[in-house]
Structures are given as structure tokens and as C-alpha cells.
Design a protein around this motif. Structure first.
Motif, PDB file in Angstrom:
ATOM      1  N   TYR A  28      23.167   0.588 -24.890  1.00  0.00           N
ATOM      2  CA  TYR A  28      21.549   0.570 -24.748  1.00  0.00           C
ATOM      3  C   TYR A  28      21.417   1.449 -23.615  1.00  0.00           C
ATOM      4  N   LYS A  29      20.043   2.105 -23.215  1.00  0.00           N
ATOM      5  CA  LYS A  29      19.512   3.343 -22.654  1.00  0.00           C
ATOM      6  C   LYS A  29      18.219   2.880 -22.047  1.00  0.00           C
ATOM      7  N   ARG A  30      17.301   2.132 -21.538  1.00  0.00           N
ATOM      8  CA  ARG A  30      15.939   2.168 -20.701  1.00  0.00           C
ATOM      9  C   ARG A  30      15.469   3.468 -21.124  1.00  0.00           C
ATOM     10  N   ARG A  31      15.030   4.056 -22.234  1.00  0.00           N
ATOM     11  CA  ARG A  31      13.977   4.738 -22.211  1.00  0.00           C
ATOM     12  C   ARG A  31      13.033   5.091 -21.225  1.00  0.00           C
ATOM     13  N   LYS A  32      12.873   6.539 -19.889  1.00  0.00           N
ATOM     14  CA  LYS A  32      12.116   5.962 -19.169  1.00  0.00           C
ATOM     15  C   LYS A  32      11.249   7.819 -19.074  1.00  0.00           C
ATOM     16  N   VAL A  33       9.770   8.209 -18.736  1.00  0.00           N
ATOM     17  CA  VAL A  33       8.981   9.151 -19.286  1.00  0.00           C
ATOM     18  C   VAL A  33       8.503   9.087 -17.394  1.00  0.00           C
ATOM     19  N   LYS A  34       8.302  10.800 -16.936  1.00  0.00           N
ATOM     20  CA  LYS A  34       7.627  10.423 -16.365  1.00  0.00           C
ATOM     21  C   LYS A  34       5.824  11.283 -16.596  1.00  0.00           C
ATOM     22  N   ALA A  35       4.953  10.138 -16.143  1.00  0.00           N
ATOM     23  CA  ALA A  35       3.239  10.813 -16.203  1.00  0.00           C
ATOM     24  C   ALA A  35       2.591  10.862 -14.952  1.00  0.00           C
ATOM     25  N   THR A  36       1.933  11.271 -15.027  1.00  0.00           N
ATOM     26  CA  THR A  36       0.657  11.596 -13.725  1.00  0.00           C
ATOM     27  C   THR A  36      -0.071  10.416 -14.005  1.00  0.00           C
ATOM     28  N   LEU A  37      -0.123  10.411 -13.052  1.00  0.00           N
ATOM     29  CA  LEU A  37      -1.461   8.776 -12.967  1.00  0.00           C
ATOM     30  C   LEU A  37      -2.686   9.407 -13.091  1.00  0.00           C
ATOM     31  N   ALA A  38      -3.667   9.159 -13.736  1.00  0.00           N
ATOM     32  CA  ALA A  38      -5.213   9.270 -14.161  1.00  0.00           C
ATOM     33  C   ALA A  38      -6.186   8.860 -12.959  1.00  0.00           C
ATOM     34  N   SER A  39      -6.177   7.470 -12.918  1.00  0.00           N
ATOM     35  CA  SER A  39      -6.510   6.986 -11.662  1.00  0.00           C
ATOM     36  C   SER A  39      -6.086   5.950 -11.047  1.00  0.00           C
ATOM     37  N   GLY A  40      -6.127   6.134  -9.654  1.00  0.00           N
ATOM     38  CA  GLY A  40      -5.144   5.318  -8.696  1.00  0.00           C
ATOM     39  C   GLY A  40      -4.825   3.514  -9.646  1.00  0.00           C
ATOM     40  N   MET A  41      -3.774   3.386  -9.532  1.00  0.00           N
ATOM     41  CA  MET A  41      -3.135   1.884  -8.989  1.00  0.00           C
ATOM     42  C   MET A  41      -3.060   1.241  -7.662  1.00  0.00           C
ATOM     43  N   ARG A  42      -2.906  -0.191  -7.551  1.00  0.00           N
ATOM     44  CA  ARG A  42      -2.478  -0.865  -6.834  1.00  0.00           C
ATOM     45  C   ARG A  42      -1.758  -2.058  -7.175  1.00  0.00           C
ATOM     46  N   SER A  43      -1.004  -2.786  -6.079  1.00  0.00           N
ATOM     47  CA  SER A  43      -0.043  -3.712  -6.348  1.00  0.00           C
ATOM     48  C   SER A  43      -0.155  -4.029  -5.453  1.00  0.00           C
ATOM     49  N   ASP A  44       0.587  -5.022  -5.657  1.00  0.00           N
ATOM     50  CA  ASP A  44       0.760  -6.563  -4.043  1.00  0.00           C
ATOM     51  C   ASP A  44       2.187  -6.394  -3.843  1.00  0.00           C
ATOM     52  N   GLY A  45       2.825  -5.241  -4.278  1.00  0.00           N
ATOM     53  CA  GLY A  45       4.192  -4.976  -3.261  1.00  0.00           C
ATOM     54  C   GLY A  45       4.688  -5.830  -3.937  1.00  0.00           C
ATOM     55  N   ARG A  46       4.881  -6.423  -4.788  1.00  0.00           N
ATOM     56  CA  ARG A  46       5.726  -6.804  -6.215  1.00  0.00           C
ATOM     57  C   ARG A  46       6.463  -5.389  -6.955  1.00  0.00           C
ATOM     58  N   ARG A  47       7.416  -5.138  -7.867  1.00  0.00           N
ATOM     59  CA  ARG A  47       7.751  -4.531  -8.476  1.00  0.00           C
ATOM     60  C   ARG A  47       6.537  -4.788  -9.519  1.00  0.00           C
ATOM     61  N   THR A  48       6.010  -3.937  -9.757  1.00  0.00           N
ATOM     62  CA  THR A  48       4.785  -3.862 -10.894  1.00  0.00           C
ATOM     63  C   THR A  48       4.753  -3.659 -11.967  1.00  0.00           C
ATOM     64  N   TYR A  49       4.702  -3.274 -13.896  1.00  0.00           N
ATOM     65  CA  TYR A  49       5.109  -3.057 -14.715  1.00  0.00           C
ATOM     66  C   TYR A  49       3.518  -3.104 -15.043  1.00  0.00           C
ATOM     67  N   ALA A  50       2.839  -1.958 -14.913  1.00  0.00           N
ATOM     68  CA  ALA A  50       1.161  -2.405 -15.090  1.00  0.00           C
ATOM     69  C   ALA A  50       1.369  -1.420 -16.732  1.00  0.00           C
ATOM     70  N   ARG A  51       0.357  -1.819 -17.329  1.00  0.00           N
ATOM     71  CA  ARG A  51       0.586  -1.369 -19.078  1.00  0.00           C
ATOM     72  C   ARG A  51      -0.385   0.394 -19.378  1.00  0.00           C
TER      73      ARG A  51
END
Ligand code: AMP
Ligand code: MG
Length: 415
Positions: free
Chosen positions: A335-358
């Protein structure tokens, strides 16, 4: 309170405990989507004999030298070789053997001319009388249209490696070497337990203050998709007796993994971790992750268990990040998790925890563009329905501006 535990550290701790299940033997058709337990080594060569890649005429290639459309070479046809037959004569120089695709090349022949390059008007079935003579409209190189014995697979070649998930091509290959049975890793049996006084199953009536148990169903889907066998237990009430009773029932089915959802945060009714502590050895962690901060993990009677947070998105995301790799290890999957690079369309915020945004993922020209699914609440399962992937915002990062490149874990195949 303990400091928040890093996601990767939590996963490393868990993976260190996971043990690959034993192998079992299944019939070849049942091996589809299963994990191969041991390398498959070919006892034969493939193809097993030199054979024709074309319907045509086998010849000594030298006999076609200088043949052309305007100056064809004429050869007497002395043999007729069908697929499945075993020619025992040698093809004499200066003669041709009619031969079908897959039929063994007769001794002496060194090339096959396709029927389209001869004057033979190929007749099928009963009318395919063997012509006395054939004219060749072109010259051939040595070996042309001959598939050599062993050119694909040699005796002793490893054809499929342990840990491979067996697909249709692998099934075909295994059939090709004549194996009717295959050793695969047993599928992990995973007991699933939802808990909460507010939960109602899909078949029951929804009263005031109640909601449907979605985690039980979503988890079952995730587990099945990961090659496990989910077994749903009845919904546990928010009482020690009910949770205890259902934990015991879960253990009776001898699961390889036990997953419960909800009851692991700090609410007054969060009794799951109390029962886990009572019946087994529990590590309770607050993980530096969003969604999905609380996670209980441990073993009960030797069975690893996970107490996932109850919010439907948290349940699914913690499964993706933590449980899926653990389940893969038990299941023996490479098993190896698949990862891709993408360009973010609009800004995102987080609270400083590692965030997994949908996010949704869309190809726009050369770029892959990630867009928030809108709602990011961990209670809103629609954000998972809409999501193509989970965009990862690293620890300590509170803002990712539009146009930045971001790492995304795809949840489905990209278009
Ligand atoms: P808890 O961890 O018990 O505090 O639950 C957190 C949130 O998740 C609450 O809003 C619960 O109603 C919800 N929840 C818990 N379990 C489930 C479930 N099996 N299906 C859907 N929602 C749930
Ligand atoms: Mg609850």
C-alpha cells in the motif's frame, strides 16, 4: 491535557502493531481482488512452443528472397497446420505449410507470411481446401511472425509478486501457467460498532431528536473497498451496559479489527473509551489533525481496535488517514497512498492542526485545480460526497493563499 500527537507518529505507532494475516487457498476465479500471499513462479515457459502470430504460410525465409507483387515466389503447399495440432513432419526447403495463428511452427520453418501477402483467397470452414501452390508477394525476414517459445516467460520467472492485488490480467496469467488454486491472504474481518442514543438505523422510524446512523454504512463501504469484510453490529446506546454488551458481542465474531465510532471525545456521554479501557488496553490520543482530533486505539483480547470520532466526516477522514494503512498492512497489501499536486482555486484557512480539507479536482489546461467543496463542517457528509480528494494543509499553517500548490490525497480516480 497531553499535547496533540503528530498524525505520522500516531500512524507509525499503529502500523508497528499490525500483523499480516495468514494465507488461505482459493480457487482461481475467487482470487480476483484478493492479495497474493506468495510470489508466483512459472514452472513452464510461455509461449510453450514456437507458434505463428498470423494466419498464413510458414516457409524457409530464404525462399521468399526477392519475392514481390510483380515477381511473386511460388511454393508448393505440403502441410496444413491447425491451432492445437502437433506437426510431426519437417517443412522441406522450397515448400510452404498453411498455418493458423497459434499453431506450432513446423521443424525447419523460419518465418510466416500473412495470408494477405499471398495469392490465397482465404476460405473459411469446409471450403478451405488446401491450395496446391501459394504465391508470395513479398520477402520475409528470419523469424518474422513467429512467437518464440519462452519469449514472454521463462521457467522460474516470477510472474506475480506477493502483495499484489490480483486483477483480471493476473488471473489470466495464473491460468496461463495452469494453476487452478491460489494462495491469498485471508480478508480481514472488521467489526463495526456505532454508538449514540440519537442514532437510528435506516429501517427504523426516526423520532424527535434522532438521526440516522450513517457511520455504520459509510465505514462498511470503506472497509469493503479496502478488501476487508465488514460486520455491522447493532447500535450501542450511550450506557456502559449497552456499550459493554456490544463490545463483547463484537469480540464473539472473532474480528481481526474492531472499529467503533463516537463516544471518544469529552462529552458527558462519551463512554466508549471507558469501556475500551475496562476491557482492553487503550491508548487515547488527541491527534493534531482536523477533522478528527480524538482517537482511541488499543487492543482488546489481542484484537486491535479503533475508537473513531463520531462526526461523519471525521469518521471517514480518520479512516482514510489512519485505518486504511493499518487495514492494508493486516491484509498484506502493498500500500502506498496516492498523492497529487494541485493549484488551490481560492484561499483556505486552518487552525494550525494538520487539516484534510475536502476539495474537488478538475483539470484546467495543464493544471489540476483544487476547490473547496464549500461546506467544511465535520458533521456535513455532503462535503465527502462532493469531494474528489483531501487537500492537506500542514501543521502550523493557518492560511494557504489562492494560486498556491497544495498536496491532495485523491479519494477517487481522477478524470
Ligand atoms: P460524539 O462523538 O458521540 O460526540 O458524536 C459527534 C457527532 O457525530 C454528533 O453530532 C453525533 O450525533 C454524530 N454521530 C455520532 N455517531 C454517528 C453515526 N454513527 N452516524 C451519524 N452521525 C453520528
Ligand atoms: Mg455521542
Amino acid at each position: 491535557m497531553n499535547p496533540l500527537l503528530n498524525v505520522d507518529q500516531a500512524l507509525d505507532n499503529i502500523l508497528a502493531d499490525m500483523k499480516k494475516l495468514e494465507a488461505e487457498t482459493v480457487s482461481l476465479p475467487d482470487a480476483l481482488d484478493r492479495v497474493l500471499a506468495a510470489d508466483i513462479v512459472s514452472p513452464i515457459e510461455l509461449p510453450p512452443f514456437d507458434n505463428s502470430a498470423m494466419d498464413g504460410y510458414a516457409i524457409h525465409f530464404e525462399d521468399s528472397a526477392d519475392a514481390s507483387q510483380s515477381k511473386p515466389a511460388a511454393l508448393p503447399v505440403t502441410m496444413d497446420i491447425m491451432a492445437g495440432s502437433a506437426p510431426d513432419e519437417e517443412l522441406k526447403p522450397g515448400a510452404a505449410a498453411r498455418i493458423m495463428t497459434g499453431a506450432p511452427i513446423p521443424q525447419g520453418a523460419s518465418a510466416v507470411i500473412p495470408v494477405e501477402d499471398t495469392d490465397d483467397e482465404w476460405q473459411k470452414g469446409e471450403d478451405s481446401a488446401l491450395p496446391a501452390e501459394v504465391r508470395l508477394f513479398r520477402s520475409l525476414a528470419r523469424g518474422e511472425n513467429i512467437r518464440l517459445a519462452g519469449e514472454n516467460i521463462g521457467v522460474g520467472d516470477t510472474i506475480i509478486r506477493a502483495g499484489t492485488v490480483i486483477g483480471p490480467a493476473e488471473i489470466g496469467m495464473i491460468a496461463g501457467i495452469g494453476r487452478p488454486r491460489v494462495e491469498v491472504i485471508r480478508q480481514p474481518k472488521v467489526a463495526i460498532l456505532s454508538s449514540g442514543d440519537e442514532l437510528v438505523d435506516i429501517y427504523d422510524e426516526l423520532g424527535p431528536g434522532k438521526i440516522r446512523d450513517t457511520n455504520g454504512y459509510a465505514l462498511a463501504g470503506l472497509i469493503r473497498g479496502a478488501g476487508g469484510v465488514p460486520i455491522r453490529l447493532p447500535i450501542a446506546k450511550d450506557s456502559l451496559e449497552s456499550i459493554r454488551a456490544l463490545y463483547r458481542r463484537a469480540l464473539e465474531i472473532n474480528p481481526d479489527l474492531l472499529i467503533s465510532t463516537a463516544g471518544v471525545s469529552v462529552g458527558a456521554a462519551d463512554l466508549v473509551k471507558v469501556v475500551m479501557d475496562e476491557l482492553g488496553e487503550i491508548d487515547f490520543w488527541r491527534i493534531n489533525m482536523r477533522p478528527g482530533k480524538p482517537l482511541a486505539y488499543g487492543t482488546i483480547q489481542g484484537v486491535p481496535f479503533f475508537g473513531l470520532p463520531g462526526n461523519p466526516v471525521s469518521t471517514m477522514v480518520t479512516f482514510e488517514v489512519i485505518v486504511r494503512p493499518a487495514l492494508a498492512k493486516i491484509a498484506g497489501r502493498a500500500y502506498k497512498r496516492r498523492k497529487v499536486k494541485a493549484t488551490l482555486a481560492s484561499g483556505m484557512r486552518s487552525d494550525g492542526r494538520r487539516t484534510y480539507a475536502r476539495v474537488t479536482l478538475k483539470r484546467e489546461g495543464a493544471r489540476l485545480v483544487a476547490r473547496s467543496t464549500g461546506i467544511q463542517s465535520s458533521g456535513a457528509l455532503m462535503s465527502m460526497v462532493l469531494a474528489d480528494g483531501l487537500a492537506v494543509i500542514s501543521e502550523g499553517v493557518r492560511r494557504v493563499p489562492a494560486g498556491n500548490e497544495i498536496e491532495v490525497l485523491p479519494l477517487r480516480p481522477l478524470e
